[in-house]
Design an enzyme around this catalytic site. Structure first.
Site, PDB file in Angstrom:
ATOM      1  N   GLU A  93      69.408 -11.696  46.899  1.00 52.35           N
ATOM      2  CA  GLU A  93      69.646 -13.139  46.799  1.00 52.35           C
ATOM      3  C   GLU A  93      70.601 -13.498  45.667  1.00 52.35           C
ATOM      4  OE1 GLU A  93      65.028 -14.141  47.968  1.00 52.35           O
ATOM      5  OE2 GLU A  93      65.905 -14.989  46.156  1.00 52.35           O
ATOM      6  N   CYS A 108      73.577 -17.309  39.764  1.00 48.50           N
ATOM      7  CA  CYS A 108      72.495 -16.408  39.391  1.00 48.50           C
ATOM      8  C   CYS A 108      72.570 -15.177  40.295  1.00 48.50           C
ATOM      9  CB  CYS A 108      71.170 -17.141  39.558  1.00 48.50           C
ATOM     10  SG  CYS A 108      69.743 -16.120  39.245  1.00 48.50           S
ATOM     11  N   CYS A 115      62.512  -4.856  42.844  1.00 42.45           N
ATOM     12  CA  CYS A 115      62.395  -4.544  41.411  1.00 42.45           C
ATOM     13  C   CYS A 115      61.283  -3.524  41.241  1.00 42.45           C
ATOM     14  CB  CYS A 115      62.077  -5.812  40.615  1.00 42.45           C
ATOM     15  SG  CYS A 115      62.109  -5.576  38.818  1.00 42.45           S
ATOM     16  N   CYS A 119      55.809  -7.626  37.675  1.00 41.24           N
ATOM     17  CA  CYS A 119      55.260  -8.769  36.953  1.00 41.24           C
ATOM     18  C   CYS A 119      54.432  -9.586  37.949  1.00 41.24           C
ATOM     19  CB  CYS A 119      56.388  -9.595  36.356  1.00 41.24           C
ATOM     20  SG  CYS A 119      57.482  -8.632  35.300  1.00 41.24           S
ATOM     21  N   CYS A 122      55.789 -12.786  39.708  1.00 47.27           N
ATOM     22  CA  CYS A 122      57.129 -12.741  40.294  1.00 47.27           C
ATOM     23  C   CYS A 122      57.091 -12.217  41.719  1.00 47.27           C
ATOM     24  CB  CYS A 122      58.037 -11.866  39.437  1.00 47.27           C
ATOM     25  SG  CYS A 122      59.686 -11.652  40.152  1.00 47.27           S
ATOM     26  N   CYS A 345      62.343 -16.792  43.026  1.00 46.23           N
ATOM     27  CA  CYS A 345      63.128 -15.575  43.146  1.00 46.23           C
ATOM     28  C   CYS A 345      62.477 -14.573  44.092  1.00 46.23           C
ATOM     29  CB  CYS A 345      63.272 -14.980  41.751  1.00 46.23           C
ATOM     30  SG  CYS A 345      63.987 -13.378  41.747  1.00 46.23           S
TER      31      CYS A 345
HETATM   32  N1  SAH Z   1      64.163  -8.963  35.710  1.00 46.08           N
HETATM   33  C1  SAH Z   1      64.765  -9.840  34.781  1.00 46.08           C
HETATM   34  C2  SAH Z   1      65.684 -10.861  35.405  1.00 46.08           C
HETATM   35  C3  SAH Z   1      65.230 -11.537  36.694  1.00 46.08           C
HETATM   36  S1  SAH Z   1      63.845 -12.624  36.673  1.00 46.08           S
HETATM   37  C4  SAH Z   1      63.704 -10.540  33.973  1.00 46.08           C
HETATM   38  O1  SAH Z   1      62.529 -10.432  34.299  1.00 46.08           O
HETATM   39  O2  SAH Z   1      64.060 -11.157  32.971  1.00 46.08           O
HETATM   40  C5  SAH Z   1      64.478 -14.185  36.078  1.00 46.08           C
HETATM   41  C6  SAH Z   1      63.405 -15.054  35.415  1.00 46.08           C
HETATM   42  O3  SAH Z   1      62.588 -15.736  36.410  1.00 46.08           O
HETATM   43  C7  SAH Z   1      62.455 -14.277  34.545  1.00 46.08           C
HETATM   44  O4  SAH Z   1      62.243 -14.913  33.324  1.00 46.08           O
HETATM   45  C8  SAH Z   1      61.202 -14.273  35.390  1.00 46.08           C
HETATM   46  O5  SAH Z   1      60.092 -14.030  34.609  1.00 46.08           O
HETATM   47  C9  SAH Z   1      61.237 -15.636  36.023  1.00 46.08           C
HETATM   48  N2  SAH Z   1      60.340 -15.783  37.176  1.00 46.08           N
HETATM   49  C10 SAH Z   1      59.983 -14.849  38.065  1.00 46.08           C
HETATM   50  N3  SAH Z   1      59.123 -15.353  38.989  1.00 46.08           N
HETATM   51  C11 SAH Z   1      58.928 -16.661  38.663  1.00 46.08           C
HETATM   52  C12 SAH Z   1      58.139 -17.724  39.237  1.00 46.08           C
HETATM   53  N4  SAH Z   1      57.402 -17.536  40.321  1.00 46.08           N
HETATM   54  N5  SAH Z   1      58.186 -18.929  38.640  1.00 46.08           N
HETATM   55  C13 SAH Z   1      58.976 -19.136  37.547  1.00 46.08           C
HETATM   56  N6  SAH Z   1      59.736 -18.189  36.987  1.00 46.08           N
HETATM   57  C14 SAH Z   1      59.705 -16.948  37.510  1.00 46.08           C
HETATM   58 FE1  SF4 Z   2      61.331  -7.623  38.033  1.00 38.83          FE
HETATM   59 FE2  SF4 Z   2      60.489 -10.086  38.590  1.00 38.83          FE
HETATM   60 FE3  SF4 Z   2      59.495  -8.811  36.469  1.00 38.83          FE
HETATM   61 FE4  SF4 Z   2      62.063  -9.674  36.442  1.00 38.83          FE
HETATM   62  S1  SF4 Z   2      60.230 -10.953  36.539  1.00 38.83           S
HETATM   63  S2  SF4 Z   2      61.280  -7.645  35.772  1.00 38.83           S
HETATM   64  S3  SF4 Z   2      62.602  -9.370  38.617  1.00 38.83           S
HETATM   65  S4  SF4 Z   2      59.239  -8.181  38.637  1.00 38.83           S
END
Ligand code: SAH
Ligand code: SF4
Length: 361
Positions: A93, A108, A115, A119, A122, A345
């Site tokens: 995306e 973005c 990934c 997390c 996410c 995301c």
């Molecule tokens: N992997 C990298 C970059 C991609 S994620 C990282 O984790 O920093 C980009 C941002 O979106 C990160 O801060 C992540 O924690 C946040 N994010 C992921 N899922 C989310 C959600 N459901 N609601 C709000 N922010 C989210």
């Molecule tokens: Fe990966 Fe999502 Fe964690 Fe970023 S926030 S490191 S994209 S699992």
């Protein structure tokens, strides 16, 4: 599949070497670079400053290709989202988020398909299939987005719609550093796409050993996905914390090359109800940031089906923000953008995979 090599994604040196290998002089590589990255040209036949015979030879062995947009969604708020399909059928995306008041906006970009980190909040982390994106797939996302807005040749630094890049899409960019670095160096090159490193932000979940290299080699702005102020909570919601705990992460931030009050590190903080949003958490965050050139981005949790978290009440998010701001740090609450187009995301890709499964069944 087209067997011809894609010239997009080669570093300047590699493009020069590629041309040398077919007997062409370095200035030909320079011309090509300008056509591809300043003009956005994809058809060798239209690269009129290059001799006709060479154009024909290029056409035989090479292509100038973008990823294909498998989907393009437009939000009522101007946010645009693409699902790009790569040559092997994998998808990732890309999102364009326009600034509300001014003629500019951030693209973005994804660094991986899926990934490897998981997390808990996410959606991308729930996808099993993972591979690194190549340099051409990374810079290709930006170029295809620019195609959509017709923003070629590269406009002056002032009036651009696609003015910034954030490496905040799917994937962990510091787990794919070499390809991300090649792509970002192409983006920063003044003879081509010409986006200054000041307008590029790389977001990491905290891959401590790679952070210094990112600052030294690229000099881009750093964003750190913090999301918790104790190892206990961070271990639970971000498994990478078990490998690189908070103390190590904060030390790497203090040592980040180029960080200063003029170029502060952004700490992203996803607000999760009952998990990390109390007044005590806010005060602990202030203590953690002490002495660091930092700003905080408060991101209300963007829910997705099956997620185990909820977004806190607005008043609780405000209280958190006030405590951090009273301590002297900027801590805006990010308004959710593109809610109507699966802006969480990773959600669009999962949606597409599900649709295909239905179609196959
Ligand atoms: N992997 C990298 C970059 C991609 S994620 C990282 O984790 O920093 C980009 C941002 O979106 C990160 O801060 C992540 O924690 C946040 N994010 C992921 N899922 C989310 C959600 N459901 N609601 C709000 N922010 C989210
Ligand atoms: Fe990966 Fe999502 Fe964690 Fe970023 S926030 S490191 S994209 S699992």
């Amino acid at each position: 599949m087209d067997p011809r090599k894609n010239l997009i994604g080669l570093s300047r040196d590699d493009l020069t070497a590629e041309m040398a290998a077919i007997g062409e002089k370095p200035f030909r590589a320079k011309q090509l670079w300008h056509w591809m990255y300043n003009r956005g040209e994809t058809d060798f036949a239209r690269m009129t400053s290059i001799a006709k015979t060479m154009r024909a030879r290029l056409e035989d062995s090479y292509r100038v290709a973008r990823p294909r947009a498998a989907k393009e969604l437009r939000s009522v708020d101007g946010t645009r989202k693409w699902l790009f399909a790569f040559a092997d059928g994998n998808e990732a995306e890309t999102v364009y988020i326009p600034d509300i008041d001014e003629e500019r906006g951030a693209v973005c970009i994804s660094s991986q398909v899926g990934c490897t980190l998981t997390c808990r909040f996410c959606h991308t982390g729930t996808q099993r299939l993972v591979r690194n994106l190549t340099a051409d797939e990374i810079i290709g996302q930006f170029m295809a987005a620019r195609d959509s807005y017709g923003e070629w040749p590269t406009p002056d630094d002032g009036g651009r719609q696609l003015s910034n890049i954030v490496m905040m899409g799917m994937g962990e960019p510091l787990y794919n550093f070499d390809n991300v670095a090649t792509a970002l160096k192409i983006a920063m090159d003044g003879d081509g796409i010409g986006i200054s490193r000041r307008r590029i932000t790389l977001s990491t979940s905290g891959v401590v050993p790679m952070m210094a290299r990112c600052g030294e080699e690229l000099g881009v702005n750093l964003a750190v996905s913090l999301h918790a102020v104790t190892d206990e909570v961070r271990d639970r919601i971000m498994p990478i914390n078990k490998k690189y705990p908070l103390a190590e992460l904060m030390r790497a931030c203090r040592d980040y090359p180029g960080a200063s009050n003029a170029r502060r590190i952004t700490f992203e903080y996803v607000m999760l109800k009952g998990v990390n949003e109390s007044a005590a958490d806010a005060r602990a965050l202030v203590a953690l940031l002490k002495g660091l050139p930092a700003k905080v981005n408060l991101i209300p949790f963007n829910p997705w089906p099956g997620a185990e978290f909820e977004c806190p009440a607005t008043a609780d998010i405000r209280r958190f923000s006030d405590i951090v701001q009273d301590a002297g740090y900027s801590a805006p609450i990010r308004s959710p953008r593109g809610r109507d187009i699966f802006a969480a995301c990773g959600q669009l890709r999962s949606e597409s995979t599900r649709e295909r499964r239905h179609a196959d069944a």
